[in-house]
Design an enzyme around this catalytic site. Structure first.
Site, short mmCIF file in Angstrom:
data_model
loop_
_atom_site.label_atom_id
_atom_site.label_comp_id
_atom_site.label_asym_id
_atom_site.label_seq_id
_atom_site.Cartn_x
_atom_site.Cartn_y
_atom_site.Cartn_z
N CYS A 1 -13.23 10.04 35.37
CA CYS A 1 -14.34 9.30 35.33
C CYS A 1 -14.20 8.28 36.67
O CYS A 1 -15.03 7.48 36.94
CB CYS A 1 -14.39 8.10 34.18
SG CYS A 1 -12.87 7.01 33.97
N GLY B 1 18.65 -2.60 15.53
CA GLY B 1 18.85 -2.70 17.06
C GLY B 1 17.75 -3.38 17.79
O GLY B 1 17.23 -3.13 18.85
N THR B 2 16.98 -4.43 17.12
CA THR B 2 16.21 -5.45 17.83
C THR B 2 16.69 -6.89 17.58
O THR B 2 16.94 -7.13 16.68
CB THR B 2 14.70 -5.07 17.08
OG1 THR B 2 13.75 -5.94 17.61
CG2 THR B 2 14.75 -5.14 15.58
N GLN C 1 9.45 -0.59 17.89
CA GLN C 1 8.88 -1.17 19.25
C GLN C 1 9.30 -0.21 20.28
O GLN C 1 8.87 -0.61 21.46
CB GLN C 1 9.71 -2.56 19.39
CG GLN C 1 9.69 -3.29 18.11
CD GLN C 1 10.44 -4.87 18.31
OE1 GLN C 1 10.17 -5.72 19.08
NE2 GLN C 1 11.67 -4.82 17.48
N CYS D 1 -6.79 6.33 30.13
CA CYS D 1 -7.46 5.68 31.16
C CYS D 1 -7.91 4.10 31.17
O CYS D 1 -7.79 3.77 29.96
CB CYS D 1 -9.18 6.06 31.15
SG CYS D 1 -10.09 5.80 32.71
N HIS E 1 4.44 -0.56 20.10
CA HIS E 1 4.07 -0.73 21.58
C HIS E 1 3.82 0.35 22.21
O HIS E 1 3.90 0.42 23.50
CB HIS E 1 5.39 -1.29 21.96
CG HIS E 1 5.81 -2.68 21.57
ND1 HIS E 1 7.16 -3.26 21.76
CD2 HIS E 1 5.16 -3.51 20.98
CE1 HIS E 1 7.05 -4.34 21.07
NE2 HIS E 1 5.81 -4.78 20.56
N ASP F 1 9.64 5.62 23.24
CA ASP F 1 10.35 6.95 23.61
C ASP F 1 10.04 8.14 22.70
O ASP F 1 10.70 9.27 23.23
CB ASP F 1 11.76 6.68 23.90
CG ASP F 1 12.52 5.99 22.45
OD1 ASP F 1 12.33 6.64 21.46
OD2 ASP F 1 13.26 4.97 22.83
#
Length: 241
Positions: A145, A182-183, A97, A123, A115, A100
């Site tokens: 654009c 760690g979630t 998730q 864009c 994520h 980094d």
């Protein structure tokens, strides 16, 4: 701490890691919901939406420039490195998730970024995207654009990239060991991944210093940091050689 697995190590052929902000926090990256997650008296939970971006793209980009600076200075910790090292002994897929890139920096070769990635910009309208490792200047930046460029991350209210998500489900459904690191397992749909693994009768291990929404569903719970726990898991596989 992994002693219940000692007699089972040889049967694990496919390991899936589901990682969250906790493993990156050990590298000095503040958690999104933590007390260090606030900036300029703004709630990041409110900044990380498409509405906030269009309301004030300059402010959102200033916030992301600060996050990018912090992340680019961060280095993988022993937890990241242990996950990468496990590839020497078994098939490993990382479903993260985190945005980094620290898993890739540590050497992991199969990483699905649920994520998105703060390294990439894209864009808001056309298909342009690019990895940029320097400070974004001229805020907000514009695409050739003529439309605004944005971080290539999934904001609240946005769907996950469907190709990434479908592959994540596939790997979760095929693994025989899933390690959740760690979630808090509160963010959907990533928090359903352990369910897919359980349906395949996979062993579930939670490595977290705190209880989570799914702690009761785990086969093994380790209340240690990933940097402390994961190198010991690698040692178990080494000892089986």
């Amino acid at each position: 701490m992994f002693y219940p697995l000692e007699d089972q190590i040889k049967k694990f052929k496919k390991i899936v890691f589901v990682t969250g902000a906790g493993i990156s926090q050990e590298s000095g990256i503040p958690t999104f919901r933590g007390k260090d997650g606030f900036w300029k008296n703004n709630d990041p939970m409110k900044l990380a939406t498409i509405d906030a971006f269009y309301d004030n793209p300059k402010l959102v980009w200033e916030w992301y420039n600060e996050r990018r600076k912090n992340i680019f200075q961060a280095q993988p910790n022993l937890g990241h490195k242990a996950i990468a090292e496990l590839e020497k002994y078994v098939e490993v897929v990382v479903l993260t998730q985190n945005i980094d890139g620290l898993h890739q920096k540590s050497g992991s070769t199969k990483v699905l970024e649920l994520h998105g990635s703060i390294v990439r910009i894209k864009c808001s309208v056309c298909d342009y995207q690019e990895e940029i490792l320097t400070k974004i200047s001229g805020l907000p930046p514009f695409c050739k654009c003529g439309n605004i460029l944005r971080p290539d991350v999934v904001w609240f209210g946005e769907p996950l990239p469907q190709d990434v998500w479908q592959n994540a489900i596939k790997f979760a459904s095929q693994c025989d060991l899933m390690i959740i690191v760690g979630t808090s397992l509160v963010v959907s749909p990533a928090n359903t991944l352990p369910i897919y693994a359980k349906q395949n009768n996979a062993t579930l291990i939670e490595i977290n210093t705190e209880n989570t929404e799914m702690s009761e569903e785990m086969d093994i719970i380790i209340r240690k940091s990933s940097a402390e726990a994961l190198p010991k898991l690698v040692s178990l596989f080494k000892n089986q050689l």
